[in-house]
Write a protein that holds these residues in place. Structure first.
Motif: not given
Length: 484
Positions: A195, A224-226, A228-229, A253, A277-280
């Motif tokens: 996180t 994290n995705r949350q 990132y908003k 961004n 994002t973390r995935e990226d």
């Protein structure tokens, strides 16, 4: 049997002739030792993949493969709808994977050839098994003298301490912004949890390839995705906390600030923060690729390569051909990949650029023609756009012209060669021109490239070939010297 009726028939009968499953068809041969059919009771030998009937496209022939399927089993790839840009990304992915896979059009034409693979290898040297070879400048090369004169022999310890001094308050302010928005920033990425936010220096200052006292900080903020908003709120807060002179190319961004006044260190910096994002961030990044290329070298070769990179950056910066947004240039990481792909040698990089920008008659190619001739591929992924960059496509027409001006200034007139012009001839010429020639020589940037000798030598053949680039006083000097 299908293949005997032709390429197109084989594709159509395979059930792969549909875009429902995507725009690429991966071809794999059903050779012994690869697969077993569980639906007909075959046993499961160790190391073989299970095939099972799905029957969606063809009730008898459509099968699935259970498990993660290795790319080493891809015997070919067929384009079933990719655009040229998407195909280029595919080719780069194949390169990064480390071995050649042929790519065909639906009509059966080989569109990614072994030669195309070989041509791109130099951009990946140092990333995988292909070694990065460094070509050292000669000790008497004018570029070597420029490196020495500008004190560009890198001292990583001194540079790192200076960067840390300036960067520490920058990171502190960024952390305060994130904390105010309820985001936890990990001080040590290696101990971060899933996180935590990560702040990664992806710029030259993070790789030790920045010019001395050039405080241009380029970060990727990983969320994290949350969290990132909250990107728009983060960029808005960063604008407020960093007093700046100007802003260019920002978005929801990303924030790009110039002339940021850091009162804590009394330094002025440039700041670029992109949010992903973390995935990226799991992708192999452009920054990591350049770092890996440099770290694959011996300490001596690494110092040589960085010295050449620093000189290229300085010359291009002085000639307004460096910054991506401001100058229409390659940008810092583009210059680094350019030099490394030319064996870490600024002379080779300048020469290859010059050759690619001129036709066989010596005439300058248009910008669009040049771009087709001279790719500079990014061996890693730009995390901000999830794309493999081609840095020549970042170049603008104005940046191209400025690159040519810089290269003609420092390359075409720097060769010591056959024509020796005695000083009396220069004195005589100076007297006939009111001293303008000698004055021009003494104030020209070329003076740094002249040999330390009472005889000034120039390469007349190069001058004549590129006469349109030679200043008027220099043309006069050539003509006069031929009469002496």
């Amino acid at each position: 049997a299908d293949a005997q009726a032709g390429y197109q028939t084989a594709i159509e009968k395979s059930g792969a002739n549909t875009t429902s499953y995507g725009s690429l068809i991966f071809v794999t041969k059903n050779i012994p030792g690869r697969f077993y059919r569980s639906d007909i009771g075959e046993s499961a030998p160790k190391g073989q993949f299970e095939l099972f009937i799905t029957g969606v496209v063809d009730s008898e022939r459509h099968v699935g493969i259970r498990g993660a399927y290795p790319s080493s089993y891809f015997d070919a790839i067929i384009n079933n709808g990719f655009t040229e840009s998407e195909l280029d990304t595919l080719y780069q992915s194949i390169m990064l994977n480390g071995f050649y896979i042929p790519v065909y059009s639906k009509e059966g034409q080989l569109i990614f050839t072994p030669q195309m693979y070989a041509d791109r290898l130099k951009f990946f040297a140092g990333v995988h098994e292909e070694p990065l070879q460094i070509s050292t400048l000669a000790s008497q090369d004018p570029f070597t003298k420029l490196i020495q004169q500008n004190q560009l022999n890198p001292d990583s310890t001194i540079n790192a301490k200076d960067i840390e001094r300036v960067e520490t308050p920058v990171r502190t302010k960024i952390k305060e912004v994130l904390t105010s928005l309820g985001i936890s920033l990990a001080d040590d990425p290696s101990s971060a949890n899933l996180t935590d936010a990560l702040l990664i220096n992806i710029g030259s200052s993070g790789r030790g390839t920045n010019l001395p006292k050039d405080y241009d900080f380029d970060y990727t903020l990983v969320l994290n995705r949350q969290d990132y908003k909250k990107a728009a709120a983060i960029t808005a807060a960063l604008r407020n906390v960093f007093p700046h002179g100007s802003e260019t190319g920002s978005s929801a961004n990303q924030v790009r600030l110039s002339q940021v006044n850091m009162s804590e260190t009394s330094e002025t910096i440039d700041l670029d923060i992109g949010i992903v994002t973390r995935e990226d961030s799991f992708l192999y990044s452009s920054n990591q690729a350049v770092s890996d290329r440099l770290n694959s070298l011996s300490s001596i070769d690494k110092q040589q390569a960085i010295a050449n990179i620093l000189l290229a950056k300085k010359l291009l910066k002085d000639g307004h051909a460096y910054k991506a947004y401001e100058d229409g240039g390659f940008g810092g990481i583009g210059v680094e990949n350019w030099i490394l792909s030319n064996n870490g040698n600024i002379r080779q990089a300048f020469e290859s650029f010059w050759q690619a920008s001129h036709d066989k008659n010596g005439d300058t190619l248009t910008f669009s023609e040049f771009q087709k001739n001279y790719p500079i591929y990014d061996p890693g992924t730009n995390l901000r756009n999830q794309y493999f960059d081609n840095y020549v496509l970042k170049l603008t027409d104005n940046g191209y012209q400025n690159m040519l001006n810089v290269i003609s200034q420092y390359l075409n007139h720097s060769n010591i060669s056959s024509l020796a012009i005695p000083l009396p001839a220069l004195t005589s010429l100076g007297a006939r021109t009111g001293g303008s020639v000698l004055s021009a020589i003494s104030t020209s940037p070329l003076v740094a490239l002249l040999p330390d000798s009472p005889t000034i030598a120039y390469n007349v053949a190069t001058w004549i070939k590129n006469l349109r680039l030679v200043p008027l006083w220099l043309r006069e000097l050539v003509q006069t010297s031929k009469q002496v």
